[in-house]
Design a protein around this motif. Structure first.
Motif, PDB file in Angstrom:
ATOM      1  N   THR A   1       0.820  -1.222   0.000  1.00 60.76           N
ATOM      2  CA  THR A   1       0.000   0.000   0.000  1.00 60.76           C
ATOM      3  C   THR A   1       0.852   1.270   0.000  1.00 60.76           C
ATOM      4  O   THR A   1       0.663   2.130  -0.860  1.00 60.76           O
ATOM      5  CB  THR A   1      -1.037  -0.016   1.139  1.00 60.76           C
TER       6      THR A   1
ATOM      7  N   GLU B   1      -7.093  -9.381  -1.658  1.00 66.55           N
ATOM      8  CA  GLU B   1      -7.927  -8.469  -0.868  1.00 66.55           C
ATOM      9  C   GLU B   1      -7.619  -6.998  -1.217  1.00 66.55           C
ATOM     10  O   GLU B   1      -8.513  -6.159  -1.256  1.00 66.55           O
ATOM     11  CB  GLU B   1      -7.655  -8.788   0.606  1.00 66.55           C
TER      12      GLU B   1
ATOM     13  N   ASP C   1      -9.056  -6.297  -4.636  1.00 69.91           N
ATOM     14  CA  ASP C   1     -10.516  -6.140  -4.487  1.00 69.91           C
ATOM     15  C   ASP C   1     -10.860  -4.737  -3.991  1.00 69.91           C
ATOM     16  O   ASP C   1     -11.796  -4.114  -4.475  1.00 69.91           O
ATOM     17  CB  ASP C   1     -11.080  -7.166  -3.495  1.00 69.91           C
ATOM     18  N   ARG C   2     -10.077  -4.240  -3.027  1.00 73.31           N
ATOM     19  CA  ARG C   2     -10.352  -2.892  -2.496  1.00 73.31           C
ATOM     20  C   ARG C   2     -10.090  -1.830  -3.545  1.00 73.31           C
ATOM     21  O   ARG C   2     -10.825  -0.854  -3.655  1.00 73.31           O
ATOM     22  CB  ARG C   2      -9.505  -2.637  -1.244  1.00 73.31           C
TER      23      ARG C   2
ATOM     24  N   ALA D   1     -13.035  -1.978  -6.112  1.00 72.11           N
ATOM     25  CA  ALA D   1     -14.411  -1.955  -5.596  1.00 72.11           C
ATOM     26  C   ALA D   1     -15.150  -0.682  -5.999  1.00 72.11           C
ATOM     27  O   ALA D   1     -14.575   0.394  -6.079  1.00 72.11           O
ATOM     28  CB  ALA D   1     -14.389  -2.069  -4.074  1.00 72.11           C
TER      29      ALA D   1
ATOM     30  N   SER E   1     -20.069  -1.468  -2.249  1.00 68.69           N
ATOM     31  CA  SER E   1     -19.365  -2.692  -1.888  1.00 68.69           C
ATOM     32  C   SER E   1     -18.752  -2.541  -0.496  1.00 68.69           C
ATOM     33  O   SER E   1     -18.330  -1.448  -0.103  1.00 68.69           O
ATOM     34  CB  SER E   1     -18.276  -2.962  -2.933  1.00 68.69           C
ATOM     35  N   LYS E   2     -18.671  -3.644   0.230  1.00 70.93           N
ATOM     36  CA  LYS E   2     -18.124  -3.622   1.596  1.00 70.93           C
ATOM     37  C   LYS E   2     -16.655  -3.221   1.609  1.00 70.93           C
ATOM     38  O   LYS E   2     -16.138  -2.739   2.610  1.00 70.93           O
ATOM     39  CB  LYS E   2     -18.237  -5.021   2.217  1.00 70.93           C
ATOM     40  N   THR E   3     -15.957  -3.451   0.484  1.00 73.86           N
ATOM     41  CA  THR E   3     -14.522  -3.158   0.452  1.00 73.86           C
ATOM     42  C   THR E   3     -14.229  -1.783  -0.147  1.00 73.86           C
ATOM     43  O   THR E   3     -13.076  -1.393  -0.251  1.00 73.86           O
ATOM     44  CB  THR E   3     -13.761  -4.239  -0.345  1.00 73.86           C
TER      45      THR E   3
ATOM     46  N   SER F   1      -9.828   2.557  -2.724  1.00 72.42           N
ATOM     47  CA  SER F   1     -10.616   2.571  -3.971  1.00 72.42           C
ATOM     48  C   SER F   1     -10.673   3.986  -4.539  1.00 72.42           C
ATOM     49  O   SER F   1     -10.438   4.209  -5.721  1.00 72.42           O
ATOM     50  CB  SER F   1     -12.051   2.081  -3.733  1.00 72.42           C
TER      51      SER F   1
ATOM     52  N   ARG G   1     -16.876   3.317   9.411  1.00 69.36           N
ATOM     53  CA  ARG G   1     -17.690   2.976   8.247  1.00 69.36           C
ATOM     54  C   ARG G   1     -19.172   2.871   8.574  1.00 69.36           C
ATOM     55  O   ARG G   1     -20.020   3.032   7.722  1.00 69.36           O
ATOM     56  CB  ARG G   1     -17.219   1.654   7.628  1.00 69.36           C
TER      57      ARG G   1
ATOM     58  N   GLU H   1     -19.566   4.421   2.330  1.00 72.07           N
ATOM     59  CA  GLU H   1     -19.271   3.495   1.227  1.00 72.07           C
ATOM     60  C   GLU H   1     -20.308   3.485   0.116  1.00 72.07           C
ATOM     61  O   GLU H   1     -20.085   2.864  -0.915  1.00 72.07           O
ATOM     62  CB  GLU H   1     -19.012   2.069   1.734  1.00 72.07           C
TER      63      GLU H   1
END
Ligand code: SAH
Length: 274
Positions: free
Chosen positions: A120, A143, A146-147, A150, A154-156, A161, A221, A250
């Motif tokens: 990151t 993971e 995915d973030r 996203a 989306s939960k991520t 993102s 969140r 989100e």
């Protein structure tokens, strides 16, 4: 299970070393990168050259950034790659990509199977040099990919993102299981392609401020935007911007976080929240 590779190198955990050995995955990555001669290719963390070699078959030259001195020495002393690679014994987090692009007089194509412990911060480091980057291909924890990819709802979907999608087109390319590596990591991996926009769809006045807004907005969140952002912007202003203050962070889009940031940049001397 041993952490020693076929080449006799003992994998170092602190350098996030997980060496690729799955030929199918390797050719999938090379196909995704699609290197060509004359391009300014730069690999982060070449390790034992699992990607370096096949990429070199298609490109005439490669720059690599490797922190592990033993691995850097191996690469420098490898007769099959002599004259074709330039090894930068350096921490990729501190590497000056802008200076290299200036020296090469062209934009960079950056790729690598990244050490996951620094992925990151490394991506944020590269995002700060985007004007000298043509595209990037990275192996990351699935993971994290995915973030990055996203969308709202989306939960991520979160800070990563928004920060990545504001400036790059994000395309997940390939999923990679743990047993494709030696030693096998505990998590699934994935390859992602990032292409910086020449003209971002939602131009932002100040990316550092966007980062701060996202940090604050996604801090809790489960709370509403009104709550998370109360120190920065009033509920009335959010409504004026067409953003429902009762929404959770989100569900809002990249465009919304850019709108909030640009409003704040314009009204920076206006202490309206107090
Ligand atoms: N590309 C190889 C190795 C991946 S393992 C393969 O796919 O098999 C990650 C590599 O990144 C290792 O070679 C490790 O030594 C290197 N590395 C770790 N931290 C680094 C950093 N901060 N800067 C540059 N390289 C780093």
């Amino acid at each position: 299970m041993t952490n020693r590779t076929m080449d006799g190198h003992r994998a170092r955990k602190r350098f996030g070393q997980n060496f690729l050995h799955d030929e199918q995955v390797i050719s999938g990555i090379v196909a995704a990168v699609f290197p060509k001669p004359q391009q300014h290719l730069i690999e982060i963390g070449p390790g034992l050259a699992a990607l370096t070699r096949p990429i070199l078959e298609r490109a005439d030259h490669l720059h690599v950034v490797e922190l592990d001195r033993d691995l850097a020495a191996r690469l420098e002393n490898d007769p099959t790659m002599a004259g074709k690679i330039t090894v930068h014994r350096n921490d990729a987090l501190k590497f000056d990509f802008t200076a290299l692009a200036r020296q090469l007089d062209g934009k960079l194509r950056v790729f690598g199977n990244l050490p996951y412990n620094i992925s990151t911060p490394l991506i944020f480091h590269l995002l700060s040099a985007l004007d000298v980057i043509d595209d990037m291909h990275f192996m990351l924890q699935k993971e994290v990919v995915d973030r990055m990819a996203a969308g709202p709802g989306s939960k991520t979907f979160g800070r990563l993102s928004v920060m990545v999608q504001q400036c790059c087109k994000v395309t997940p390319v390939l999923e990679v299981p743990p047993h494709s590596f030696t030693p096998a990591p505990k998590v699934d991996s994935a390859v992602v392609r990032l292409e910086p926009y020449e003209h971002p769809p939602y131009p932002v006045a100040d990316r550092a401020l966007l980062n701060h807004v996202c940090h604050t907005a996604f801090h809790q969140r489960r709370k509403t935007l009104r709550n998370n952002l109360k120190e920065l912007i009033s509920a009335d202003t959010l409504e004026q911007l067409g953003i429902n203050p009762a929404d959770r962070p989100e569900v809002r889009s990249v465009e919304d976080f850019v709108k909030i940031t640009n409003w704040l940049a314009e009204h920076s001397s206006n202490d309206e929240a107090h």
